[in-house]
Write an enzyme that holds these catalytic residues in place. Structure first.
Site, short mmCIF file in Angstrom:
data_model
loop_
_atom_site.label_atom_id
_atom_site.label_comp_id
_atom_site.label_asym_id
_atom_site.label_seq_id
_atom_site.Cartn_x
_atom_site.Cartn_y
_atom_site.Cartn_z
N GLU A 12 0.76 -6.05 -8.61
CA GLU A 12 0.20 -6.67 -7.41
C GLU A 12 0.24 -8.20 -7.51
OE1 GLU A 12 -2.63 -2.77 -6.54
OE2 GLU A 12 -3.59 -4.65 -7.16
N TYR A 71 0.81 -1.22 0.00
CA TYR A 71 0.00 0.00 0.00
C TYR A 71 0.85 1.27 0.00
CZ TYR A 71 -4.42 -2.51 0.63
OH TYR A 71 -5.53 -3.30 0.45
N1 UDP Z 1 -9.42 3.12 3.05
C1 UDP Z 1 -9.69 3.54 4.34
N2 UDP Z 1 -10.24 4.79 4.53
C2 UDP Z 1 -10.53 5.62 3.48
C3 UDP Z 1 -10.24 5.18 2.16
C4 UDP Z 1 -9.70 3.93 1.98
O1 UDP Z 1 -9.42 2.81 5.30
O2 UDP Z 1 -11.02 6.75 3.71
C5 UDP Z 1 -8.83 1.76 2.84
C6 UDP Z 1 -9.84 0.78 2.26
O3 UDP Z 1 -9.57 -0.50 2.82
C7 UDP Z 1 -9.51 0.83 0.79
C8 UDP Z 1 -7.99 0.99 0.82
O4 UDP Z 1 -7.75 1.87 1.91
O5 UDP Z 1 -9.94 -0.33 0.10
C9 UDP Z 1 -7.37 1.55 -0.43
O6 UDP Z 1 -8.02 2.79 -0.76
P1 UDP Z 1 -8.44 3.12 -2.25
O7 UDP Z 1 -8.77 4.57 -2.29
O8 UDP Z 1 -7.40 2.61 -3.19
O9 UDP Z 1 -9.81 2.31 -2.43
P2 UDP Z 1 -10.15 1.02 -3.34
O10 UDP Z 1 -9.31 1.10 -4.58
O11 UDP Z 1 -9.82 -0.20 -2.49
O12 UDP Z 1 -11.63 1.13 -3.63
#
Ligand code: UDP
Ligand code: MG
Length: 139
Positions: free
Chosen positions: A128, A51
């Protein structure tokens, strides 16, 4: 280069709630084939690396805590238009915003503990998958 593969993880909230099988059924039912899959757990160092793109965001520490809190299932999936179609299947990051019938709407607990990961680009899908699987496992 566009490819027909994406990468997913079933996250600790979903493995812990016993939803792994139901989520895999949804994925296969939506037309994805599984090319590689493993049940594993991330170390802190591995989660921070996976991440790293989010390391400046305010939720980074919480995300790493959560993603190391229990087992995950990592998988490489194949389908035409895999990245985009899988993002549609899982729904919005926040399950409250996720469309009806999506995996996050039906299984996610919160915006952090949101049941599944889905790659956001062909390049990230490749990287990934490379992170989790050896060359022979990715064949
Ligand atoms: N996440 C979080 N709080 C937020 C936004 C994201 O804890 O406000 C976590 C959530 O598990 C998410 C991950 O961080 O799936 C990665 O964020 P991303 O914006 O890439 O979302 P995704 O691509 O998973 O929809
Ligand atoms: Mg993302």
């Amino acid at each position: 280069m566009a490819t027909n593969r994406t990468f997913t993880m079933i996250k600790p909230d979903a493995t812990g709630a016993g939803n792994t099988g139901k989520i895999i059924d949804r994925i296969i039912g939506a037309g994805f084939s599984i090319r590689a899959m493993k049940w594993t757990q991330l170390s802190r160092q591995e989660a921070e690396k996976f991440y790293a793109i989010h390391k400046e965001r305010p939720f980074f520490g919480e995300l790493v805590d959560y993603m190391t809190s229990g087992p995950i299932v990592a998988a490489i999936l194949e389908k035409d238009n895999a990245v985009e179609d899988f993002r549609t299947l899982i729904g919005a990051t926040d399950p409250k915003q996720a469309a009806e019938g999506t995996i996050r709407r039906d299984f996610a607990e919160s915006i952090a503990a949101n049941a599944v990961h889905g790659s956001d680009s062909d390049e990230n899908a490749h990287n990934e998958g490379f992170f989790f699987f050896s060359e022979r496992e990715r064949a």
